[in-house]
Motif scaffolding. Structure first.
Motif, PDB file in Angstrom:
ATOM      1  N   ALA A 243     -13.009  -2.962  23.338  1.00 24.27           N
ATOM      2  CA  ALA A 243     -14.571  -3.671  23.362  1.00 24.27           C
ATOM      3  C   ALA A 243     -15.165  -2.924  24.529  1.00 24.27           C
ATOM      4  N   GLU A 244     -16.468  -3.101  24.452  1.00 27.02           N
ATOM      5  CA  GLU A 244     -17.577  -2.530  25.403  1.00 27.02           C
ATOM      6  C   GLU A 244     -18.061  -3.534  26.159  1.00 27.02           C
ATOM      7  N   ALA A 245     -18.313  -3.481  27.437  1.00 27.22           N
ATOM      8  CA  ALA A 245     -18.927  -4.392  28.111  1.00 27.22           C
ATOM      9  C   ALA A 245     -20.160  -3.723  28.807  1.00 27.22           C
ATOM     10  N   LYS A 246     -21.380  -4.261  28.730  1.00 23.77           N
ATOM     11  CA  LYS A 246     -22.516  -3.745  29.251  1.00 23.77           C
ATOM     12  C   LYS A 246     -22.825  -4.469  30.715  1.00 23.77           C
ATOM     13  N   LEU A 247     -23.101  -3.507  31.889  1.00 23.48           N
ATOM     14  CA  LEU A 247     -22.910  -4.503  33.127  1.00 23.48           C
ATOM     15  C   LEU A 247     -24.159  -3.787  33.877  1.00 23.48           C
ATOM     16  N   ARG A 248     -24.884  -4.691  34.704  1.00 30.88           N
ATOM     17  CA  ARG A 248     -25.636  -4.305  35.366  1.00 30.88           C
ATOM     18  C   ARG A 248     -25.107  -4.652  36.993  1.00 30.88           C
ATOM     19  N   GLU A 272     -15.042  -0.201  29.079  1.00 36.15           N
ATOM     20  CA  GLU A 272     -14.116  -0.572  28.040  1.00 36.15           C
ATOM     21  C   GLU A 272     -13.273  -1.827  28.497  1.00 36.15           C
ATOM     22  N   PHE A 273     -12.825  -2.606  27.685  1.00 37.42           N
ATOM     23  CA  PHE A 273     -11.893  -3.752  27.975  1.00 37.42           C
ATOM     24  C   PHE A 273     -11.135  -4.160  26.719  1.00 37.42           C
ATOM     25  N   THR A 274      -9.918  -4.617  27.132  1.00 39.33           N
ATOM     26  CA  THR A 274      -9.303  -5.252  25.919  1.00 39.33           C
ATOM     27  C   THR A 274      -8.992  -6.754  26.004  1.00 39.33           C
ATOM     28  N   ASP A 275      -8.967  -7.226  27.168  1.00 46.80           N
ATOM     29  CA  ASP A 275      -8.982  -8.483  27.624  1.00 46.80           C
ATOM     30  C   ASP A 275     -10.033  -9.329  28.065  1.00 46.80           C
ATOM     31  N   ALA A 276     -11.080  -9.872  27.614  1.00 43.65           N
ATOM     32  CA  ALA A 276     -12.252 -10.524  28.520  1.00 43.65           C
ATOM     33  C   ALA A 276     -11.734 -11.230  29.764  1.00 43.65           C
ATOM     34  N   ALA A 277     -10.704 -12.216  29.556  1.00 36.39           N
ATOM     35  CA  ALA A 277     -10.251 -12.998  30.630  1.00 36.39           C
ATOM     36  C   ALA A 277      -9.991 -12.031  31.982  1.00 36.39           C
ATOM     37  N   SER A 278      -9.418 -10.996  31.703  1.00 36.88           N
ATOM     38  CA  SER A 278      -8.808 -10.023  32.675  1.00 36.88           C
ATOM     39  C   SER A 278     -10.180  -9.611  33.360  1.00 36.88           C
ATOM     40  N   LEU A 279     -11.115  -8.981  32.454  1.00 38.87           N
ATOM     41  CA  LEU A 279     -12.285  -8.427  33.064  1.00 38.87           C
ATOM     42  C   LEU A 279     -12.986  -9.432  33.519  1.00 38.87           C
ATOM     43  N   ALA A 280     -13.190 -10.645  33.245  1.00 38.29           N
ATOM     44  CA  ALA A 280     -14.060 -11.692  33.979  1.00 38.29           C
ATOM     45  C   ALA A 280     -13.466 -11.853  35.217  1.00 38.29           C
ATOM     46  N   ALA A 281     -12.286 -12.136  35.541  1.00 40.67           N
ATOM     47  CA  ALA A 281     -11.670 -12.198  36.883  1.00 40.67           C
ATOM     48  C   ALA A 281     -12.216 -10.965  37.757  1.00 40.67           C
ATOM     49  N   LEU A 293     -24.272  -8.318  30.835  1.00 37.46           N
ATOM     50  CA  LEU A 293     -25.428  -8.391  29.758  1.00 37.46           C
ATOM     51  C   LEU A 293     -24.999  -8.833  28.381  1.00 37.46           C
ATOM     52  N   GLU A 294     -23.723  -8.091  28.116  1.00 35.10           N
ATOM     53  CA  GLU A 294     -23.165  -8.122  26.746  1.00 35.10           C
ATOM     54  C   GLU A 294     -21.728  -7.647  26.849  1.00 35.10           C
ATOM     55  N   PRO A 295     -20.953  -8.299  25.942  1.00 30.43           N
ATOM     56  CA  PRO A 295     -20.916  -9.194  24.889  1.00 30.43           C
ATOM     57  C   PRO A 295     -21.035 -10.692  25.375  1.00 30.43           C
ATOM     58  N   ALA A 296     -21.332 -11.425  24.396  1.00 28.24           N
ATOM     59  CA  ALA A 296     -21.470 -12.974  24.742  1.00 28.24           C
ATOM     60  C   ALA A 296     -20.103 -13.419  25.139  1.00 28.24           C
ATOM     61  N   GLU A 297     -19.165 -13.070  24.358  1.00 33.90           N
ATOM     62  CA  GLU A 297     -17.626 -13.400  25.037  1.00 33.90           C
ATOM     63  C   GLU A 297     -17.491 -13.306  26.413  1.00 33.90           C
ATOM     64  N   LEU A 298     -17.791 -12.034  26.788  1.00 36.65           N
ATOM     65  CA  LEU A 298     -17.547 -11.866  28.337  1.00 36.65           C
ATOM     66  C   LEU A 298     -18.400 -12.558  29.272  1.00 36.65           C
ATOM     67  N   VAL A 299     -19.593 -12.718  28.588  1.00 41.26           N
ATOM     68  CA  VAL A 299     -20.694 -13.628  29.614  1.00 41.26           C
ATOM     69  C   VAL A 299     -19.985 -14.974  29.638  1.00 41.26           C
ATOM     70  N   VAL A 302     -17.062 -15.203  32.213  1.00 44.38           N
ATOM     71  CA  VAL A 302     -17.421 -14.900  33.391  1.00 44.38           C
ATOM     72  C   VAL A 302     -18.118 -16.169  34.077  1.00 44.38           C
ATOM     73  N   ASP A 303     -18.844 -16.795  33.049  1.00 41.08           N
ATOM     74  CA  ASP A 303     -19.410 -18.198  33.645  1.00 41.08           C
ATOM     75  C   ASP A 303     -18.444 -19.373  33.780  1.00 41.08           C
ATOM     76  N   ASP A 304     -17.355 -19.224  32.822  1.00 42.66           N
ATOM     77  CA  ASP A 304     -16.334 -20.260  32.923  1.00 42.66           C
ATOM     78  C   ASP A 304     -15.530 -19.927  34.315  1.00 42.66           C
TER      79      ASP A 304
END
Length: 324
Positions: A243-248, A272-281, A293-299, A302-304
């Motif tokens: 998946a792709e993540a859009k970051l500022r 790019e990322f394959t695991d949202a939890a790992s990238l969030a950390a 900024l997106e995707p909502a799953e990653l947003v 990160v909030d969690d």
């Protein structure tokens, strides 16, 4: 190349003694080392379509009493090439596709050689297809693509730094077997020397350049007879859904993320990322320097993660480092 030039220039059969004394890279080798290196060089030439002829008897121009070698005009000459109009069209379109990439010069030279053989490449036939010279061509024809292709053809072991999303970069030593593409993504397959197994690497995740591995000679490894590139790629973890993540990102901050960008969009970068939890950390570790900024799953991930860190700090009575 020295071996090829020496045998093409010779008027007759050339002995091993002459090769050992006249060619750089052979001088000073004992018989065993010479046989090993000479065998590798012969195999490399064979992969290029050039066969070295061998015989025990020699003509008037060669040494006597030893096995002789030569490359005749028939062994070296290029066979006649015949292309149908459809095949000629495919070649022309392929050359156009690569024209603005690192492979552009090589494709242009190939067209020149085919035209010199009298092959008409000007007519693409009915239903002419224009090559797409956009991002896909530039990705497939990158410097590392051209370099990897060279090392595969020369059977040279290589090294590079590889950064997979959610993991620390590692230095890879690889005996490359093949390059395969899926869409505009390119994968390098081969034998991972440190892991002792076949592995697949996505070329866009290579940091820096591919370089020849020191202490290794061209052709000093074999590609297994049962190696099936498509099977190896399809079973690889590198083919996991990406998946792709859009970051500022704030200027001069979060450099590890910035270096992983695959492109930019407005004032944001895409990674790019394959695991949202790992990238969030990883994102949370940079405090407020990174905004998802997106995707909502990653947003949400990160909030969690930030909520969990804040609650932990509150229980410990510590300062909220997320606003530091």
């Amino acid at each position: 190349m020295n071996l090829l030039i020496a045998l093409r220039a010779a008027r007759g059969w050339v002995s091993r003694k002459t090769l050992m004394s006249a060619i750089d890279g052979y001088a000073g080798l004992d018989d065993i080392a010479f046989d090993r290196k000479f065998s590798r060089d012969k195999e490399l030439l064979r992969h290029m379509g050039i066969t070295i002829a061998t015989r025990a008897e020699h003509d008037a121009y060669s040494d006597t009493g030893e096995t002789g070698y030569r490359i005749s005009a028939d062994d070296y000459a290029m066979d006649d090439v015949e292309l149908t109009p459809a095949e000629a069209a495919a070649v022309a379109v392929a050359a156009q596709f690569w024209s603005d990439t690192e492979l552009g010069e090589s494709s242009s030279q190939a067209l020149t050689k085919l035209r010199a053989l009298g092959i008409d490449l000007t007519e693409a036939g009915p239903g002419r297809v224009e090559a797409n010279q956009g991002p896909a061509a530039r990705k497939l024809g990158s410097v590392n693509f051209a370099t990897a292709l060279h090392h595969i053809n020369a059977r040279e072991a290589i090294s590079f730094k590889y950064h997979k999303p959610g993991q620390s970069p590692r230095k890879v030593k690889l005996e490359p077997y093949a390059l395969l593409s899926r869409g505009d993504r390119v994968y390098l397959l081969g034998h991972d020397i440190d892991r002792g197994a076949q592995r697949t690497f996505r070329l866009s995740r290579v940091e820096g350049k591919l370089t020849k591995l020191g202490g290794r000679d061209p052709g000093d490894y074999e590609i297994p007879a049962d190696f099936a590139p498509h099977v190896a790629l399809n079973s690889s973890t590198e083919m996991a859904v990406v998946a792709e993540a859009k970051l500022r990102i704030r200027a001069h901050r979060a450099d590890p993320l910035v270096r992983r960008q695959v492109r930019t969009e407005d004032d944001a970068i895409i990674v790019e990322f394959t695991d949202a939890a790992s990238l969030a950390a990883e994102i949370v570790s940079f405090g407020t320097a990174v905004v998802v900024l997106e995707p909502a799953e990653l947003v949400q991930a990160v909030d969690d993660r930030r909520h969990t860190v804040r609650e932990s700090l509150k229980r410990l009575g510590g300062r909220n480092v997320l606003s530091a």
